[in-house]
Design a protein around this motif. Structure first.
Motif, short mmCIF file in Angstrom:
data_model
loop_
_atom_site.label_atom_id
_atom_site.label_comp_id
_atom_site.label_asym_id
_atom_site.label_seq_id
_atom_site.Cartn_x
_atom_site.Cartn_y
_atom_site.Cartn_z
N SER A 56 0.82 -1.22 0.00
CA SER A 56 0.00 0.00 0.00
C SER A 56 0.85 1.27 0.00
O SER A 56 0.49 2.26 -0.65
N TYR A 57 2.00 1.26 0.69
CA TYR A 57 2.82 2.47 0.72
C TYR A 57 3.41 2.81 -0.66
O TYR A 57 3.73 3.95 -0.95
N MET A 58 3.51 1.82 -1.54
CA MET A 58 4.03 2.07 -2.89
C MET A 58 2.95 2.60 -3.83
O MET A 58 3.26 3.22 -4.84
N LEU A 59 1.69 2.36 -3.51
CA LEU A 59 0.60 2.81 -4.37
C LEU A 59 0.39 4.32 -4.30
O LEU A 59 -0.13 4.91 -5.23
N ASP A 60 0.76 4.92 -3.17
CA ASP A 60 0.66 6.38 -3.00
C ASP A 60 -0.73 6.88 -3.39
O ASP A 60 -0.89 7.77 -4.22
N GLU A 61 -1.76 6.28 -2.78
CA GLU A 61 -3.14 6.63 -3.08
C GLU A 61 -3.67 7.66 -2.08
O GLU A 61 -3.46 7.53 -0.88
N PRO A 62 -4.39 8.67 -2.57
CA PRO A 62 -5.03 9.60 -1.65
C PRO A 62 -6.06 8.87 -0.78
O PRO A 62 -6.61 7.85 -1.20
N GLU A 63 -6.32 9.38 0.40
CA GLU A 63 -7.30 8.79 1.32
C GLU A 63 -8.63 8.55 0.61
O GLU A 63 -9.18 9.44 -0.03
N GLY A 64 -9.14 7.33 0.69
CA GLY A 64 -10.44 7.00 0.12
C GLY A 64 -10.46 6.74 -1.38
O GLY A 64 -11.52 6.48 -1.94
N MET A 65 -9.30 6.79 -2.04
CA MET A 65 -9.25 6.53 -3.48
C MET A 65 -8.39 5.30 -3.77
O MET A 65 -7.41 5.06 -3.08
N GLN A 66 -8.79 4.54 -4.79
CA GLN A 66 -8.00 3.40 -5.21
C GLN A 66 -7.61 3.58 -6.66
O GLN A 66 -8.45 3.88 -7.51
N LYS A 67 -6.32 3.40 -6.94
CA LYS A 67 -5.85 3.48 -8.32
C LYS A 67 -6.36 2.27 -9.09
O LYS A 67 -6.54 1.19 -8.53
N ARG A 68 -6.57 2.46 -10.36
CA ARG A 68 -7.00 1.40 -11.25
C ARG A 68 -5.93 1.19 -12.31
O ARG A 68 -5.17 2.10 -12.62
#
Length: 99
Positions: free
Chosen positions: A69-81
């Motif tokens: 998860s730390y590598m995805l660098d996603e904003p709170e509440g958002m999931q990258k696709r």
């Protein structure tokens, strides 16, 4: 004949459940750097020969890699696709892989 296809995933356990519906089973689980990973093998393959199944077809094998998860660098509440290559035809890369 290819050896395997590698697929990155957010949640390896969900991915294993999904691919089990397509006839894959866990061959082994391991850690690759910071990622949890697993080899999946199509269950119709014979264990007598590591290269072909009983109908002399190549084995289907998937390597799953869980992106921490730390590598995805996603904003709170958002999931990258994953990028939808059907909408971005100028991008190069794997178009599809038939199992």
């Amino acid at each position: 004949i290819s050896h395997h296809i590698a697929i990155k995933t957010r949640n390896i356990e969900n991915a294993i459940k999904f691919y089990s519906l397509l006839g894959f089973q866990v061959e082994s689980k391991f850690v690759a750097g910071p990622a949890r990973a697993a080899w999946l093998l199509h269950v119709n393959c014979s264990s007598n020969n590591s290269n072909t199944n009983i109908n002399n077809h190549p084995q289907s094998r998937i390597e799953l890699l869980e992106v921490p998860s730390y590598m995805l660098d996603e904003p709170e509440g958002m999931q990258k696709r994953a990028i939808d290559l059907t909408k971005r035809e100028e991008l190069l890369g794997l178009n599809h892989f038939a199992l």
